[in-house]
Design a protein around this motif. Sequence first.
Motif, PDB file in Angstrom:
ATOM      1  N   LEU A   1       0.731  -1.310  -0.299  1.00  0.00           N
ATOM      2  CA  LEU A   1      -0.088   0.194  -0.144  1.00  0.00           C
ATOM      3  C   LEU A   1       0.508   1.255   0.361  1.00  0.00           C
ATOM      4  CD1 LEU A   1      -2.312   1.109   0.476  1.00  0.00           C
ATOM      5  CD2 LEU A   1      -2.614   1.664   2.854  1.00  0.00           C
ATOM      6  N   ASP A   2       0.414   1.823  -0.925  1.00  0.00           N
ATOM      7  CA  ASP A   2       1.241   3.415  -1.312  1.00  0.00           C
ATOM      8  C   ASP A   2       0.489   4.727  -0.611  1.00  0.00           C
ATOM      9  OD1 ASP A   2       4.851   2.282  -1.632  1.00  0.00           O
ATOM     10  OD2 ASP A   2       3.404   1.619  -4.021  1.00  0.00           O
ATOM     11  N   LEU A   3       0.794   5.534   0.022  1.00  0.00           N
ATOM     12  CA  LEU A   3       0.373   6.290   0.320  1.00  0.00           C
ATOM     13  C   LEU A   3       1.133   7.974   0.228  1.00  0.00           C
ATOM     14  CD1 LEU A   3      -2.001   5.828   3.337  1.00  0.00           C
ATOM     15  CD2 LEU A   3      -3.041   6.138   1.051  1.00  0.00           C
ATOM     16  N   LEU A   4      -0.138   8.972  -1.281  1.00  0.00           N
ATOM     17  CA  LEU A   4       0.716  10.348  -1.023  1.00  0.00           C
ATOM     18  C   LEU A   4       0.125  11.360  -0.604  1.00  0.00           C
ATOM     19  CD1 LEU A   4       3.921  11.327  -1.811  1.00  0.00           C
ATOM     20  CD2 LEU A   4       2.958  11.720  -3.807  1.00  0.00           C
ATOM     21  N   MET A   5       0.379  12.622   0.774  1.00  0.00           N
ATOM     22  CA  MET A   5      -0.762  12.721   0.716  1.00  0.00           C
ATOM     23  C   MET A   5      -0.006  14.711   1.211  1.00  0.00           C
ATOM     24  SD  MET A   5      -2.968  10.272   3.717  1.00  0.00           S
ATOM     25  CE  MET A   5      -1.136  10.071   4.238  1.00  0.00           C
ATOM     26  N   TRP A   6      -1.352  15.029   1.320  1.00  0.00           N
ATOM     27  CA  TRP A   6      -0.589  16.391   1.871  1.00  0.00           C
ATOM     28  C   TRP A   6       0.387  17.319   0.297  1.00  0.00           C
ATOM     29  CZ3 TRP A   6      -0.351  14.200   7.323  1.00  0.00           C
ATOM     30  CH2 TRP A   6      -2.301  14.512   7.498  1.00  0.00           C
ATOM     31  N   ASN A   7       0.033  16.951  -0.696  1.00  0.00           N
ATOM     32  CA  ASN A   7       1.005  18.263  -1.265  1.00  0.00           C
ATOM     33  C   ASN A   7       2.021  17.328  -1.505  1.00  0.00           C
ATOM     34  OD1 ASN A   7      -0.954  19.422  -3.280  1.00  0.00           O
ATOM     35  ND2 ASN A   7      -0.529  21.086  -1.681  1.00  0.00           N
ATOM     36  N   GLY A   8       2.586  15.595  -1.221  1.00  0.00           N
ATOM     37  CA  GLY A   8       4.235  15.432  -0.967  1.00  0.00           C
ATOM     38  C   GLY A   8       4.189  15.635   0.286  1.00  0.00           C
ATOM     39  N   ARG A   9       3.994  15.855   1.196  1.00  0.00           N
ATOM     40  CA  ARG A   9       4.848  16.270   2.000  1.00  0.00           C
ATOM     41  C   ARG A   9       4.879  15.155   3.656  1.00  0.00           C
ATOM     42  NH1 ARG A   9       3.662  22.156   5.184  1.00  0.00           N
ATOM     43  NH2 ARG A   9       4.923  21.373   6.777  1.00  0.00           N
ATOM     44  N   MET A  10       3.729  14.484   2.994  1.00  0.00           N
ATOM     45  CA  MET A  10       3.602  12.924   3.868  1.00  0.00           C
ATOM     46  C   MET A  10       3.652  11.150   2.841  1.00  0.00           C
ATOM     47  SD  MET A  10       1.527  11.906   7.128  1.00  0.00           S
ATOM     48  CE  MET A  10       0.219  10.918   6.854  1.00  0.00           C
ATOM     49  N   SER A  11       4.432  10.312   3.859  1.00  0.00           N
ATOM     50  CA  SER A  11       4.311   9.454   2.523  1.00  0.00           C
ATOM     51  C   SER A  11       4.014   8.300   3.014  1.00  0.00           C
ATOM     52  CB  SER A  11       4.465   9.371   1.429  1.00  0.00           C
ATOM     53  OG  SER A  11       6.679   9.563   2.264  1.00  0.00           O
ATOM     54  N   PHE A  12       3.479   7.455   3.083  1.00  0.00           N
ATOM     55  CA  PHE A  12       3.202   6.465   3.710  1.00  0.00           C
ATOM     56  C   PHE A  12       3.312   5.105   3.027  1.00  0.00           C
ATOM     57  CE2 PHE A  12       0.541   2.851   5.788  1.00  0.00           C
ATOM     58  CZ  PHE A  12       1.712   2.702   6.620  1.00  0.00           C
ATOM     59  N   THR A  13       4.203   4.069   3.498  1.00  0.00           N
ATOM     60  CA  THR A  13       4.498   3.039   3.129  1.00  0.00           C
ATOM     61  C   THR A  13       3.891   1.656   3.787  1.00  0.00           C
ATOM     62  OG1 THR A  13       6.780   2.455   2.293  1.00  0.00           O
ATOM     63  CG2 THR A  13       5.508   3.429   0.839  1.00  0.00           C
ATOM     64  N   ALA A  14       3.298   0.650   2.976  1.00  0.00           N
ATOM     65  CA  ALA A  14       2.890  -0.583   3.831  1.00  0.00           C
ATOM     66  C   ALA A  14       3.608  -1.797   3.095  1.00  0.00           C
ATOM     67  CB  ALA A  14       1.906  -0.399   4.407  1.00  0.00           C
ATOM     68  N   ASP A  15       4.212  -3.326   3.738  1.00  0.00           N
ATOM     69  CA  ASP A  15       4.512  -3.857   2.519  1.00  0.00           C
ATOM     70  C   ASP A  15       4.478  -5.209   3.629  1.00  0.00           C
ATOM     71  OD1 ASP A  15       5.056  -5.653   0.395  1.00  0.00           O
ATOM     72  OD2 ASP A  15       7.123  -5.223   1.204  1.00  0.00           O
TER      73      ASP A  15
ATOM     74  N   LEU B   1       6.891  -0.674   7.320  1.00  0.00           N
ATOM     75  CA  LEU B   1       6.079   0.136   7.251  1.00  0.00           C
ATOM     76  C   LEU B   1       6.875   1.319   7.085  1.00  0.00           C
ATOM     77  CD1 LEU B   1       3.089  -0.464   9.860  1.00  0.00           C
ATOM     78  CD2 LEU B   1       3.208  -0.923   7.557  1.00  0.00           C
ATOM     79  N   ASN B   2       6.764   1.767   6.406  1.00  0.00           N
ATOM     80  CA  ASN B   2       7.820   3.480   6.337  1.00  0.00           C
ATOM     81  C   ASN B   2       6.633   5.023   6.548  1.00  0.00           C
ATOM     82  OD1 ASN B   2      10.169   4.297   5.680  1.00  0.00           O
ATOM     83  ND2 ASN B   2       9.166   5.333   4.503  1.00  0.00           N
ATOM     84  N   LEU B   3       6.899   5.279   6.963  1.00  0.00           N
ATOM     85  CA  LEU B   3       6.635   7.020   6.859  1.00  0.00           C
ATOM     86  C   LEU B   3       7.720   8.168   6.856  1.00  0.00           C
ATOM     87  CD1 LEU B   3       4.007   9.052   7.491  1.00  0.00           C
ATOM     88  CD2 LEU B   3       4.875   8.400   9.912  1.00  0.00           C
ATOM     89  N   SER B   4       7.476   8.713   5.904  1.00  0.00           N
ATOM     90  CA  SER B   4       8.514   9.953   5.581  1.00  0.00           C
ATOM     91  C   SER B   4       6.974  11.130   5.157  1.00  0.00           C
ATOM     92  CB  SER B   4       8.565  10.137   3.857  1.00  0.00           C
ATOM     93  OG  SER B   4       9.890   8.593   3.977  1.00  0.00           O
ATOM     94  N   THR B   5       7.881  12.544   6.387  1.00  0.00           N
ATOM     95  CA  THR B   5       7.014  13.735   6.339  1.00  0.00           C
ATOM     96  C   THR B   5       7.917  14.645   6.156  1.00  0.00           C
ATOM     97  OG1 THR B   5       7.513  13.763   9.124  1.00  0.00           O
ATOM     98  CG2 THR B   5       5.637  12.712   8.344  1.00  0.00           C
ATOM     99  N   VAL B   6       7.602  15.651   5.449  1.00  0.00           N
ATOM    100  CA  VAL B   6       8.340  17.034   5.435  1.00  0.00           C
ATOM    101  C   VAL B   6       8.075  18.067   6.726  1.00  0.00           C
ATOM    102  CG1 VAL B   6       8.670  19.103   3.771  1.00  0.00           C
ATOM    103  CG2 VAL B   6       8.958  16.721   3.113  1.00  0.00           C
ATOM    104  N   ASN B   7       8.196  18.003   7.292  1.00  0.00           N
ATOM    105  CA  ASN B   7       7.658  18.684   8.806  1.00  0.00           C
ATOM    106  C   ASN B   7       7.641  20.331   8.591  1.00  0.00           C
ATOM    107  OD1 ASN B   7       7.522  15.803  10.276  1.00  0.00           O
ATOM    108  ND2 ASN B   7       9.784  15.868  10.653  1.00  0.00           N
ATOM    109  N   THR B   8       8.635  20.923   8.367  1.00  0.00           N
ATOM    110  CA  THR B   8       9.278  22.841   8.286  1.00  0.00           C
ATOM    111  C   THR B   8       9.740  23.013   6.450  1.00  0.00           C
ATOM    112  OG1 THR B   8      10.760  22.499   9.288  1.00  0.00           O
ATOM    113  CG2 THR B   8       8.910  22.757  10.651  1.00  0.00           C
ATOM    114  N   THR B   9      10.030  23.778   5.773  1.00  0.00           N
ATOM    115  CA  THR B   9       9.504  24.185   4.905  1.00  0.00           C
ATOM    116  C   THR B   9      10.279  25.917   4.807  1.00  0.00           C
ATOM    117  OG1 THR B   9       7.547  24.584   3.930  1.00  0.00           O
ATOM    118  CG2 THR B   9       8.334  22.408   3.300  1.00  0.00           C
TER     119      THR B   9
END
Length: 329
Positions: free
Chosen positions: A14-28, A66-74
């Motif tokens: 499962l791959d999810l990309l949210m909030w204009n790419g600021r958060m991505s989540f993958t589950a395998d 499980l993997n979670l990537s976030t862009v916290n501040t820009t």
Amino acid sequence: DLKWETTAQTNIGLDLLMWNGRMSFTADAYLKKTSDVLLNVQLPSSLPITSIQTNAGSIENKGLDLNLSTVNTTGALKWNTDFNISFNKNKITDLKFTDVYYLGRIYSNNQDVVIMKKGLPLGAFFGYVSEGVNPETGDLMYKDVNNNGIFDPGDRTVIGNAQPDFVFGLTNNLSWRNFDLNFFFQGSVGNDVYNATRIDLEGMFDSKNQSVAVLKRWTTDNRNAEIPRAIGGGKVDNVRNSTRFIEDGTYARLKSITLSYNFSKSLLNRFRMGKFQVYATGQNLLTFTNYSGFDPEVNAFGRSATELGIDYGTYPQARTLIVGLNAEF
């Protein structure tokens, strides 16, 4: 007669990309079956060679990554985070030539501490169940597992598992003006370590120097001790492979941290340089664990896939500090 190991694997992801790419989540989720596993089969001692490598088993792994990537501040401060966690269950599904393999020889007591058997995971520890020190004799007591009324090799059983419940990693990257900071935490939860080093440091069965722990050993004036008496004479009755030396190997470690400074482009152009950076890196600076040895992230048998989680005089990973510069022209 050797052939390659064969692996068949099924994955659902499962791959999810949210909030204009600021958060991505993958589950395998995966199920991985390996057949024709290469093992060293022990041969009768009457033969000129003691073992032969051949295709002798099958192994199953199933788990979830499980993997979670976030862009916290820009803004002026840029901050990205990556977090991953992995759960895996390992099981031996078949063995050929013999029903049980004994591995992980501890030469101080001349016993093997690892058992391979159908239905068990790789890295299962095998030995006696310690029931503490007999206050009358000062010797270690072992549980009568097979209930036959006597102490014998049949009382040995599975006493631990080197496989963790899960492992994790956490990476943070921060950037502010010309400064960059990167730090990486990793850890393992739920795995056992067989601390065989304590056999030599707390055994008191030969002439080796001992640790200060033996100052609390059993004596006639200290009958409620947790460490058996000094026995000497090379007798290993109190240092048999047992739960006495099984410890929780759970840990979290600051694996690496790097702080760097990048000189401005105006200064680089002045000296006709493409890049000039000074940095400081630390490795293995902090470790949080209840393990009593030097390092919970060790194995006396290197990268062996069958002999796991054994600390037997193993040199710990070094804590290092590196300072340097990176210049490009």
